[in-house]
Design a protein around this motif. Structure first.
Motif, mmCIF file in Angstrom:
data_model
loop_
_atom_site.group_PDB
_atom_site.id
_atom_site.type_symbol
_atom_site.label_atom_id
_atom_site.label_comp_id
_atom_site.label_asym_id
_atom_site.label_seq_id
_atom_site.Cartn_x
_atom_site.Cartn_y
_atom_site.Cartn_z
ATOM 1 N N THR A 255 6.657 -9.263 -1.526
ATOM 2 C CA THR A 255 7.171 -10.452 -0.833
ATOM 3 C C THR A 255 7.462 -10.190 0.639
ATOM 4 O O THR A 255 7.090 -10.974 1.505
ATOM 5 N N ALA A 256 8.128 -9.068 0.931
ATOM 6 C CA ALA A 256 8.483 -8.777 2.315
ATOM 7 C C ALA A 256 7.226 -8.634 3.164
ATOM 8 O O ALA A 256 7.151 -9.140 4.284
ATOM 9 N N LYS B 19 5.329 -0.890 9.310
ATOM 10 C CA LYS B 19 5.348 -1.905 10.375
ATOM 11 C C LYS B 19 3.954 -2.041 10.965
ATOM 12 O O LYS B 19 3.745 -1.988 12.178
ATOM 13 N N THR C 276 1.219 -6.126 -0.980
ATOM 14 C CA THR C 276 1.345 -7.571 -0.912
ATOM 15 C C THR C 276 2.621 -8.023 -1.611
ATOM 16 O O THR C 276 2.670 -9.062 -2.243
ATOM 17 N N LEU D 183 10.035 -1.537 5.983
ATOM 18 C CA LEU D 183 8.991 -1.249 6.966
ATOM 19 C C LEU D 183 7.853 -2.261 6.924
ATOM 20 O O LEU D 183 6.783 -2.026 7.448
ATOM 21 N N PHE E 154 4.282 -9.897 2.448
ATOM 22 C CA PHE E 154 3.639 -11.220 2.497
ATOM 23 C C PHE E 154 4.254 -12.046 3.632
ATOM 24 O O PHE E 154 3.553 -12.635 4.448
ATOM 25 N N VAL E 155 5.595 -12.058 3.697
ATOM 26 C CA VAL E 155 6.287 -12.836 4.715
ATOM 27 C C VAL E 155 5.928 -12.325 6.111
ATOM 28 O O VAL E 155 5.887 -13.072 7.069
ATOM 29 N N LYS E 156 5.664 -11.027 6.200
ATOM 30 C CA LYS E 156 5.381 -10.455 7.517
ATOM 31 C C LYS E 156 3.890 -10.273 7.804
ATOM 32 O O LYS E 156 3.514 -9.504 8.682
#
Lengths: 555, 191
Positions: free
Chosen positions: B110-111, B167, B108, B154, B113-115
């Motif tokens: 930031t990256a 991903k 969880t 990823l 969370f954003v995705k």
């Protein structure tokens, strides 16, 4: 016998590597391994073995090549030919590349990635110079590339003062976020009395969106060790620690291995390079606490205690580990030092801007076409990073904001895309350079949600020692939750701002002092989003229920 | 590992006697894990400042921080038990309950969370009946969060028994869990 002959080691390694006709470099970083990098490597190994070419082809698992979103990456280098980089190499593609290019001598047309690609062409690599080139498991490969030369020259030919001077002249500033001049710190420790001084590499990369330090520790561990040893020599320290997050087990393993290799080669330990300079390094592992990135909390954790910060001054250079003078420097900062000594302070200072010298490594993530690890000269604009290196926002969507500095930082909106990436400019916009997390958001991302996300993080991570941070982050999170749920009022936005100031001004350490930044920055640039959220609730709450009922009735 | 698997379902919270009983077959009534911990203690030369390393070792060996072992650590390192408990409770990675047979950790950062890491958590909660931060009643699966595993390129990322799924989509993650042998709860599943 007792002094290491770097030249000899380098020459032997060069001969050994030169004997191969071709080299296949497979990216062995976490990102590539996860997307099938091991299958690629196995396929290459298999083809090489089945053709009996083990003596002609060298296959290496290297450190991160940078463009993580296009992994697994494989580079083929044949004697006398230009190297070719392949992207998205799965097992089948790797087999084809190995059979046709490595064995057959003819490059495969598809899947190639030009090395002139702006992602690579716009970068300037200092800290990451060896990544994707060498084998991080072998000290010989590091020495071949000039490793430990800076330490040798410093120990044999330079006085400690001269080393401090060089770092001062280079203008190197702390890469962990604060940006304090490294040379100043070094001279403070050098002048501090006492003969039990420690230097500490801070590898407690806590920003939840950043992995620069992890990559440097995993993929060029000797560079960190050399930087730390140079720091120790310059400051008169005899003990070194590397504090690594427990979440990074590979970094711990690689560093442990590097320390063993360095000791065996006498570049670490007792009588380094045959002199009476002795320096030993220990690894300390964290256990999951963001606050341990703070200097005094980190030292408490190294001593086996709870990672709660204490008030500074006294600074660690006066009273640090076990009461003795100590110095803490971020991993990336230290990784710059060997190159500064090898190429000179003037060279280093010529990169970057007037007040922010050198390069910065960023973990470029979020909604971009190209994501991965990049190193750019300071002073590059955010637009160049996003549009050229990052290839623009994914799917052609509009750019909304870039977030730097993680939970301590802020957002930079589209109107400031031409901002120069240096310590002062970012601070002027209400953000910070931070440790290097750079997350790009498109128009689908809701900024109050982002603020709430970071506040939840700070609330969870607050150590609980001081009230403004412990209770303040909790209250701020409650307010943000209310606003995000559409239940807030305009009054709540005012409360939010006031409380942010209270927490910022009264907290004991950096965690609390900077926790309000993401809120303040999104309130400043994206206030209309907050207002839209409270608008729905403000009216019915202010003038009671009838409005809502009437609407319901008419529908 | 094997005996930990049975203890949570056995109901009571006393893994040590059970484990001891299992290991006692050979006359010397010593739990082999005790020896493993002794080795680790020797390795750090019983130094009090190595407390965090020792706690990591206890968790590696026993799967969680058992109060009985915390007392032993306090005695061996000559620290007050309160100090040991204080340190153990301060850090997020230490756990006081045995984990499930399998773990699913959703990043969880930031990256992620954003995705859309939230959707991954919600999908596992919904489909496999395990609340975030907890272990399922049958002891098969623990669902945890991690603060950035450092694979932001990823994003979103999840780990199934330590193996990274990059991903990730909800379907990919559920498929990976299924492959690892985690199905919906045997009784009272989704209706």
């Amino acid at each position: 016998m007792s002094t290491p002959d770097l030249f000899d080691i380098a020459q032997k390694e060069a001969e050994a590597q030169g004997a191969f006709i071709s080299t296949v470099l497979c990216c062995g970083s976490t990102a590539c391994l996860t997307s099938g990098g091991q299958a690629a490597r196995d396929a290459v190994d298999e083809v090489v073995a089945s053709n009996g070419l083990e003596r002609d082809v060298r296959v290496v698992s290297t450190g991160c090549m940078g463009l993580c979103s296009r992994g697994p990456l494989v580079k083929v280098r044949r004697r006398g030919e230009d190297e070719v980089l392949y992207a998205d190499v799965d097992g089948a593609a790797a087999r084809e590349i190995a059979e046709r290019h490595v064995v057959g001598g003819e490059a495969v047309e598809h899947g190639q990635l030009s090395l002139d690609h702006p992602f690579f062409a716009r970068q300037v690599r200092v800290v990451l110079e060896h990544l994707g080139e060498h084998d991080p498991n072998r000290i010989e490969d590091y020495i071949l590339r000039g490793g430990y030369k800076a330490l040798e020259r410093a120990v044999l030919e330079m006085t400690p003062e001269a080393v401090v001077d060089e770092v001062l002249k280079s203008g190197l500033r702390g890469r962990g976020g604060g940006g304090y001049p490294a040379g100043n710190k070094w001279s403070l420790l050098a002048k501090a009395p006492g003969d039990d001084k420690s230097v500490i590499a801070n590898g407690d990369e806590g920003d939840p969106g950043a992995y620069m330090d992890r990559t440097v520790m995993e993929d060029d561990p000797h560079r960190v060790l050399e930087g730390l040893a140079l720091c120790a020599y310059a400051t008169g320290a005899t003990r070194g620690f590397i504090y690594v997050r427990a979440e990074y087990p590979v970094a711990v393993r690689r560093l442990e291995q590097a320390i063993r290799q360095a000791k065996r080669n006498k570049v670490l330990g007792k009588s380094i390079f045959g002199t009476d300079f002795a320096f030993d390094v220990e690894i300390r592992i964290g256990a999951g606490a963001f606050v341990c990135g703070e200097e005094t909390a980190l030292m408490a954790s190294i001593m086996g205690g709870r990672g709660t910060p204490v008030l500074r001054p006294p600074y660690p250079t006066e009273r640090g580990l076990w009461g003795n003078p100590s110095l803490i420097q971020n991993v990336e900062t230290l990784a710059n030092v060997p190159t500064i000594l090898n190429r000179g302070a003037e060279w280093f200072a010529s990169i970057g801007t007037e007040r922010s010298r050198g390069t910065k490594v960023f973990a470029l993530a979020g909604k971009l076409e190209n994501t991965g690890l990049i190193e750019v000269p300071m002073g590059i604009t955010l637009r160049e990073i996003v549009e050229d290196i990052g290839g623009g926002v994914a799917g052609g969507r509009p750019f909304k904001a870039a977030q730097t500095g993680g939970p301590s930082g802020g957002c930079i909106p589209a109107k400031h895309l031409d901002t120069s990436m240096d310590y002062e400019s970012l601070q002027a916009l209400g953000s910070i350079m931070g440790s290097g997390g750079l997350i790009v958001m498109d128009d689908e991302v809701k900024m109050p949600e982002v603020a709430r996300f970071f506040m939840q993080f700070c609330m969870d991570e607050s150590c609980g020692k001081c009230l403004p941070c412990r209770a303040g982050t909790h209250e701020l999170h409650e307010l943000l939750k209310k606003v995000c749920a559409g239940e807030g009022t305009l009054l709540d936005l005012d409360r939010l701002e006031t409380l942010c100031e209270v927490v910022r001004d009264n907290s004991l350490c950096g965690l609390g002092q900077t926790a309000p930044n993401p809120v303040l920055s999104t309130l400043h640039y994206f206030r209309e989003e907050y207002e839209a959220l409270v608008a729905g609730a403000a009216v019915p709450q202010a003038s009671a229920q009838p409005g809502v009922n009437a609407q319901d009735g008419s529908a | 590992m094997a005996d930990q698997r049975t203890t949570p379902t056995a109901g009571a919270e006393r893994p040590t006697p059970a484990a001891k009983a299992a290991a006692a077959g050979n006359g010397s009534a010593e739990d082999p894990r005790e020896k493993m911990l002794t080795t680790q203690l020797k390795k750090v030369r019983y130094r009090a400042d190595a407390l965090i390393e020792v706690l990591h070792a206890v968790q590696d060996i026993y799967g969680f921080l058992d109060p009985v072992q915390l007392l032993r650590v306090a005695t061996e390192l000559q620290l007050p038990p309160s100090r040991v408990l204080g340190v153990a409770t301060f850090y997020h990675l230490f756990t006081f309950e045995p984990k499930g047979e399998h773990t699913c950790t959703v990043c969880t950062g930031t990256a992620c969370f954003v995705k859309g890491a939230d959707e991954l958590i919600a999908a596992v909660e919904r489909e496999l009946g395990v609340p975030e931060g907890q272990t399922r009643e049958d002891g098969v699966l623990s669902l945890l969060q991690a603060r950035c595993v450092g694979a932001c390129g990823l994003a979103p990322v999840a780990l199934v028994d330590g193996v990274v799924v990059g991903k990730a989509t909800s379907d990919m993650l559920l498929t990976a869990l299924d492959k690892a042998g985690v199905g919906p709860m045997a009784d009272g599943g989704a209706s």
